[in-house]
Design an enzyme around this catalytic site. Structure first.
Site, mmCIF file in Angstrom:
data_model
loop_
_atom_site.group_PDB
_atom_site.id
_atom_site.type_symbol
_atom_site.label_atom_id
_atom_site.label_comp_id
_atom_site.label_asym_id
_atom_site.label_seq_id
_atom_site.Cartn_x
_atom_site.Cartn_y
_atom_site.Cartn_z
ATOM 1 N N SER A 41 0.859 -1.185 0.000
ATOM 2 C CA SER A 41 0.000 0.000 0.000
ATOM 3 C C SER A 41 0.899 1.240 0.000
ATOM 4 O O SER A 41 2.030 1.204 0.492
ATOM 5 C CB SER A 41 -0.942 -0.002 1.210
ATOM 6 O OG SER A 41 -0.208 0.130 2.406
ATOM 7 N N VAL A 43 1.038 4.186 1.663
ATOM 8 C CA VAL A 43 1.527 4.746 2.930
ATOM 9 C C VAL A 43 2.499 3.776 3.605
ATOM 10 O O VAL A 43 3.545 4.186 4.100
ATOM 11 C CB VAL A 43 0.360 5.119 3.875
ATOM 12 C CG1 VAL A 43 0.881 5.592 5.230
ATOM 13 C CG2 VAL A 43 -0.505 6.196 3.240
ATOM 14 N N CYS A 44 2.185 2.495 3.601
ATOM 15 C CA CYS A 44 3.086 1.513 4.227
ATOM 16 C C CYS A 44 4.415 1.448 3.485
ATOM 17 O O CYS A 44 5.484 1.376 4.107
ATOM 18 C CB CYS A 44 2.431 0.137 4.280
ATOM 19 S SG CYS A 44 0.988 0.093 5.374
ATOM 20 N N THR A 45 4.364 1.493 2.169
ATOM 21 C CA THR A 45 5.605 1.492 1.391
ATOM 22 C C THR A 45 6.434 2.716 1.727
ATOM 23 O O THR A 45 7.651 2.613 1.959
ATOM 24 C CB THR A 45 5.287 1.440 -0.118
ATOM 25 O OG1 THR A 45 4.536 0.253 -0.397
ATOM 26 C CG2 THR A 45 6.563 1.441 -0.947
ATOM 27 N N LEU A 48 7.964 2.215 5.330
ATOM 28 C CA LEU A 48 9.045 1.234 5.415
ATOM 29 C C LEU A 48 10.266 1.676 4.611
ATOM 30 O O LEU A 48 11.398 1.392 5.013
ATOM 31 C CB LEU A 48 8.553 -0.154 5.014
ATOM 32 C CG LEU A 48 7.981 -0.945 6.208
ATOM 33 C CD1 LEU A 48 6.775 -0.304 6.836
ATOM 34 C CD2 LEU A 48 7.710 -2.382 5.836
#
Length: 153
Positions: A41, A43-45, A48
């Site tokens: 996704s 935002v998660c990418t 991280l």
């Protein structure tokens, strides 16, 4: 949600390679648990990738970084290979969200972990918990302060 001052719930999950990892195996050094909703996704990418760009901070403070999601370890492996992540990604896939639930960060309606960061000291005690909305990236600025305070303890 995990309570500051409480013992962090121990767990064993598989990493992106299907190898078991337990929180207790890291006892003796601080651990940062980064719960994130979904691999791949936006935002998660973004989050991280930020962590990957700042792994020196975790090395500086001799802290283990563990990122957890309810994605399968196969999805996490593909995600890590695509983005060149060097840190541990742990799968809380089955029983689905069991660890996220133990930490009080499971969103049963969405079927994923909420965006939370839990800092555990070397003795296994929760020393900090922070959260962000599922649609917004975390503010990472305070994490350095928390890690600095661990060194002074």
């Amino acid at each position: 949600m995990s309570v500051i001052g409480s013992t962090a719930p121990d767990f064993t999950l598989v990493n992106r390679h299907g190898e078991p990892r337990s929180l207790s195996q890291y006892r003796g050094r601080p651990v940062v648990l980064v719960f994130f909703p979904f691999a791949f996704s936006p935002v998660c990418t973004q989050e991280l990738c930020h962590l990957q760009d700042h792994t020196d901070m975790f090395e500086e403070f001799d802290v283990t970084l563990l990122c957890l999601s309810t994605d399968s370890h196969f999805a996490l492996d593909a995600f890590a290979r695509q983005e060149s992540y060097d840190f541990e990604l742990l799968s809380d896939f089955w029983p689905h969200g069991e660890v996220a639930s133990a930490y009080g960060v499971m969103d049963a309606e969405e079927g994923c972990a909420r965006r939370h960061t839990v800092v555990v000291d070397a003795a296994g005690t929760v020393v900090d918990v922070s959260a962000a909305d599922i649609t917004e990236p975390r503010a990472w600025e305070d994490l350095r302060r928390v890690l600095e305070s661990l060194q002074r303890s």
